[in-house]
Design a protein around this motif. Structure first.
Motif, mmCIF file in Angstrom:
data_model
loop_
_atom_site.group_PDB
_atom_site.id
_atom_site.type_symbol
_atom_site.label_atom_id
_atom_site.label_comp_id
_atom_site.label_asym_id
_atom_site.label_seq_id
_atom_site.Cartn_x
_atom_site.Cartn_y
_atom_site.Cartn_z
ATOM 1 N N UNK A 113 -100.350 64.340 90.195
ATOM 2 C CA UNK A 113 -101.023 63.367 91.194
ATOM 3 C C UNK A 113 -102.369 62.465 90.323
ATOM 4 N N UNK A 114 -103.151 63.537 89.453
ATOM 5 C CA UNK A 114 -104.334 62.991 89.047
ATOM 6 C C UNK A 114 -104.354 62.336 87.560
ATOM 7 N N UNK A 115 -103.339 62.691 87.028
ATOM 8 C CA UNK A 115 -103.490 62.520 85.487
ATOM 9 C C UNK A 115 -102.180 61.584 84.867
ATOM 10 N N UNK A 116 -101.135 62.354 84.918
ATOM 11 C CA UNK A 116 -99.749 61.572 84.325
ATOM 12 C C UNK A 116 -99.452 60.473 85.117
ATOM 13 N N UNK A 117 -99.814 60.341 86.483
ATOM 14 C CA UNK A 117 -99.372 59.214 87.186
ATOM 15 C C UNK A 117 -100.180 58.019 86.892
ATOM 16 N N UNK A 118 -101.495 58.123 86.367
ATOM 17 C CA UNK A 118 -102.515 57.169 85.845
ATOM 18 C C UNK A 118 -102.153 56.917 84.315
ATOM 19 N N UNK A 119 -101.358 57.522 83.761
ATOM 20 C CA UNK A 119 -100.906 57.197 82.526
ATOM 21 C C UNK A 119 -101.433 58.212 81.305
ATOM 22 N N UNK A 120 -102.160 59.089 81.684
ATOM 23 C CA UNK A 120 -102.600 60.247 80.650
ATOM 24 C C UNK A 120 -101.509 61.409 80.480
ATOM 25 N N UNK A 121 -101.845 61.796 79.195
ATOM 26 C CA UNK A 121 -100.759 62.858 78.874
ATOM 27 C C UNK A 121 -101.708 64.174 79.029
ATOM 28 N N UNK A 122 -100.998 65.226 79.610
ATOM 29 C CA UNK A 122 -101.979 66.639 79.856
ATOM 30 C C UNK A 122 -101.312 67.546 79.338
ATOM 31 N N UNK A 123 -102.007 68.464 78.384
ATOM 32 C CA UNK A 123 -101.457 69.719 77.762
ATOM 33 C C UNK A 123 -102.266 70.809 78.769
ATOM 34 N N UNK A 124 -101.344 71.332 79.588
ATOM 35 C CA UNK A 124 -102.082 72.333 80.635
ATOM 36 C C UNK A 124 -101.396 73.803 79.898
ATOM 37 N N UNK A 125 -102.406 74.794 79.918
ATOM 38 C CA UNK A 125 -102.113 76.252 79.817
ATOM 39 C C UNK A 125 -102.906 77.118 80.767
ATOM 40 N N UNK A 126 -102.269 77.967 81.046
ATOM 41 C CA UNK A 126 -102.966 79.080 82.081
ATOM 42 C C UNK A 126 -103.023 80.140 81.496
ATOM 43 N N UNK A 150 -97.757 52.880 75.075
ATOM 44 C CA UNK A 150 -96.568 52.035 75.771
ATOM 45 C C UNK A 150 -95.393 52.653 75.554
ATOM 46 N N UNK A 151 -94.081 51.987 75.820
ATOM 47 C CA UNK A 151 -92.910 52.642 76.020
ATOM 48 C C UNK A 151 -92.248 52.888 74.742
ATOM 49 N N UNK A 152 -93.134 52.239 73.489
ATOM 50 C CA UNK A 152 -92.352 52.698 72.356
ATOM 51 C C UNK A 152 -93.085 53.791 71.544
ATOM 52 N N UNK A 153 -94.093 54.266 72.222
ATOM 53 C CA UNK A 153 -94.970 55.359 71.646
ATOM 54 C C UNK A 153 -96.098 55.014 70.904
ATOM 55 N N UNK A 154 -96.413 53.849 71.053
ATOM 56 C CA UNK A 154 -97.675 53.254 70.187
ATOM 57 C C UNK A 154 -99.067 53.421 71.298
ATOM 58 N N UNK A 155 -100.113 53.981 70.752
ATOM 59 C CA UNK A 155 -101.344 54.059 71.313
ATOM 60 C C UNK A 155 -102.088 52.693 71.470
ATOM 61 N N UNK A 156 -102.332 52.623 72.820
ATOM 62 C CA UNK A 156 -103.036 51.248 73.184
ATOM 63 C C UNK A 156 -104.687 51.556 72.868
ATOM 64 N N UNK A 157 -105.281 50.182 72.647
ATOM 65 C CA UNK A 157 -106.683 50.377 72.596
ATOM 66 C C UNK A 157 -107.391 51.038 73.851
ATOM 67 N N UNK A 158 -108.544 51.632 73.594
ATOM 68 C CA UNK A 158 -109.468 52.200 74.455
ATOM 69 C C UNK A 158 -109.981 51.020 75.317
ATOM 70 N N UNK A 159 -110.354 49.924 74.645
ATOM 71 C CA UNK A 159 -111.169 49.018 75.098
ATOM 72 C C UNK A 159 -111.098 47.740 74.675
ATOM 73 N N UNK A 160 -111.554 46.664 75.262
ATOM 74 C CA UNK A 160 -111.602 45.267 74.803
ATOM 75 C C UNK A 160 -112.957 44.643 74.532
ATOM 76 N N UNK A 161 -113.042 43.783 73.520
ATOM 77 C CA UNK A 161 -114.229 42.887 73.337
ATOM 78 C C UNK A 161 -114.198 41.832 74.312
#
Length: 566
Positions: A113-126, A150-161
């Motif tokens: 609900x808070x991470x993957x739905x926003x586009x983040x990958x989450x590595x969780x360990x209990x 993106x869908x091809x597995x390419x990382x997008x920029x964190x920010x733009x100028x």
């Protein structure tokens, strides 16, 4: 219902402080991962407290990123800068009361609900190691990516100028020839209020599970300060201290926590006692106000101007006179012990009231408020000292790290690349790569030291001296706490005395009010008080007469029986 504060931790894994994401991921997952950037194998597979491990992917992300080693090496590869932020690191304590299955479902739903739905990958360990109280300590470690994919597995920029425009809507040219610009984030993941939002959402989710399982406990996401709680927060043990405590060795931080726990327990008890006294005073005042309604307005105004009501000295004298009468029924030794105890208590209370100019219940109320303020101020000073102590311990720790790695760092920093090979037998870059851990540890320690002290200067002796002074201050404050505790105990005793006289010996509040208005007799000799003593003495005398008659009657009866037998 029990309300518990949420324990969380949020920080960023960044190269600026010598951080690496592969070791963090391997530690969290209790896994064995190859770090391609540094050519090192990170192995934490022998630790056996892992109960759940999963990488949560947004729906559009290729499945190959569910491989932990591939994922985080990809992150290391895309981040080129030496001060890059690599991942966000979170920790959430999970409710002990829930089953393991519910904990996993709870954290899984929260992540989706808070991470993957926003586009983040989450590595969780209990993890679920034993806590210091030998109970379960379930908690979830979550590593989050900082870039979208993106869908091809390419990382997008964190920010733009984004170019900054003037009033005419034109770009502003600088002296260097470049145009004035700023960086704009492409998502809101780094917004300052995100951590608070995640805490709130986790608490809601946890409370849903607690309610669903009919568990009478809830989690509050607010900090102690936001909740208005007065408990002192405990210090974080850390791995080294935890391992020492686990082996039965008392660590310095463990000792600090034990003192804080004991102080919090005492503060809670004192606070409850003061609340009880406040409630008692309020009930008496409310009772008087209710009774005053039956009197004329003039008498009410007279009472408000000269509140002579509830003369504590009268109650005190009455109570101990009654105790003296009660002691007459005891054996000689018991009577002597009781009278000695009562006399000591009586004189101690009189002395306290005299020193503090306490005469009426209203005076006691004022004293209670003063003691409450002192209690709060004392607690605040102890908390401040503990905070300063924690900062000093951090300074000393970082200074020792700097000293340990100083030679390597100075050699790396002191020479330029042209002459470096002559000194170290390698290029500067090669030297850095082979001594990276030492150099990065030095840089990180130096950064923390400067942030806390405002300087890069190492002054361990000065800090040790400050630490000793703080400990002395804490000892004095704890000693002062004893005096506050004694005052509360004394006020409680006065409350007990008044309650005993009013409730158990039938002192009529109406009569007290009448006497207060008429002012017919001097303070301490109110008819209501005298009447209570006289009635009690009559009752004791009557009981004594009955006992004597019974004893004599039994004796005479026995004599007659013997005569009959003859």
């Amino acid at each position: 219902m029990e309300i518990k504060s949420l324990h969380t931790h949020v920080d960023i894994v960044t190269r600026t402080g010598g951080g690496k994401v592969i070791p963090k991921a391997a530690y969290n997952a209790r896994d064995r991962l190859r770090d391609n950037r540094y050519g090192k194998l990170e192995d934490y597979s022998k630790i056996d407290d892992l109960v759940f491990s999963k990488i949560f992917l947004p729906k559009h992300v290729p499945k190959k990123f569910s491989d932990r080693e591939y994922l985080w090496n990809s992150v290391e590869e895309i981040e080129k800068s030496k001060n890059s932020q690599l991942a966000r690191n979170l920790l959430f304590a999970l409710p002990r009361e829930l089953s393991e299955e519910d904990r996993i479902n709870l954290i899984s739903e929260f992540i989706e609900e808070n991470f993957t739905s926003k586009g983040m990958i989450a590595d969780c360990n209990i993890h679920n190691k034993k806590a210091s109280d030998n109970q379960e300590q379930p908690h979830a470690h979550i590593l989050l990516t900082l870039r979208e994919m993106d869908r091809e597995g390419n990382w997008k920029p964190k920010c733009r100028k984004e170019y900054i425009l003037d009033e005419k809507g034109e770009k502003i040219k600088l002296k260097s020839g470049n145009y004035k610009s700023r960086k704009v984030n492409l998502n809101d993941w780094n917004e300052p209020d995100k951590a608070k939002e995640w805490r709130e959402n986790f608490s809601k989710k946890a409370n849903e599970y607690l309610a669903k399982n009919n568990i009478d406990k809830r989690i509050d996401s607010r900090t102690f300060e936001e909740q208005g709680r007065e408990e002192l927060p405990q210090v974080h043990l850390g791995t080294a201290s935890y391992q020492m405590e686990k082996k039965g060795i008392q660590a310095e931080r463990g000792n600090q926590n034990r003192k804080i726990i004991a102080l919090n327990t005492e503060l809670k008890k004192l606070k409850e006692e003061m609340a009880e006294i406040s409630s008692w005073i309020l009930s008496l005042v409310t009772m008087v106000k209710g009774l005053l309604k039956g009197f004329s307005k003039e008498k009410q105004e007279e009472y408000n101007l000269t509140p002579d009501l509830f003369d504590v000295y009268s109650y005190l004298e009455t109570y101990y006179n009654i105790q003296k009468e009660l002691s007459k029924n005891l054996s000689y030794d018991s009577r002597m012990r009781k009278e000695q105890f009562d006399s000591k208590k009586y004189m101690h209370t009189l002395s306290y009231m005299s020193r503090n100019n306490l005469k009426t219940i209203l005076d006691i109320q004022g004293k209670k408020e003063e003691v409450t303020t002192r209690l709060k101020e004392n607690k605040g000073k102890i908390a401040d000292c503990n905070k300063q102590m924690k900062n000093i311990e951090t300074l000393i720790k970082q200074a020792k790290i700097m000293k340990e790695h100083k030679t390597v760092y100075d050699r790396y920093k002191g020479a330029d690349n042209s002459i470096f090979s002559k000194i170290a037998g390698a290029s500067k870059e090669e030297y850095y790569n082979s001594h990276k851990a030492d150099i990065d540890n030095y840089i990180r320690a130096k950064s923390i030291l400067k942030k806390l002290s405002g300087s890069e200067k190492i002054e361990i002796k000065k800090w040790e001296q400050a630490k000793r002074a703080l400990q002395t201050d804490i000892d004095h404050l704890m000693f002062n706490q004893k005096f506050i505790k004694e005052e509360i105990s004394q006020i409680k005793h006065i409350k007990y005395v008044v309650d005993e006289v009013n409730k158990n010996f039938g002192i009529d509040i109406n009569m007290e009010i009448e006497i207060a208005y008429k002012k017919a007799i001097a303070r301490g000799e109110k008819p209501s008080v005298k009447m209570a003593i006289e009635e009690f003495q009559k009752q004791i005398k009557k009981e004594d007469q009955q006992k004597a008659w019974t004893k004599e009657h039994s004796k005479n009866k026995g004599t007659k029986s013997k005569e009959t037998e003859r």
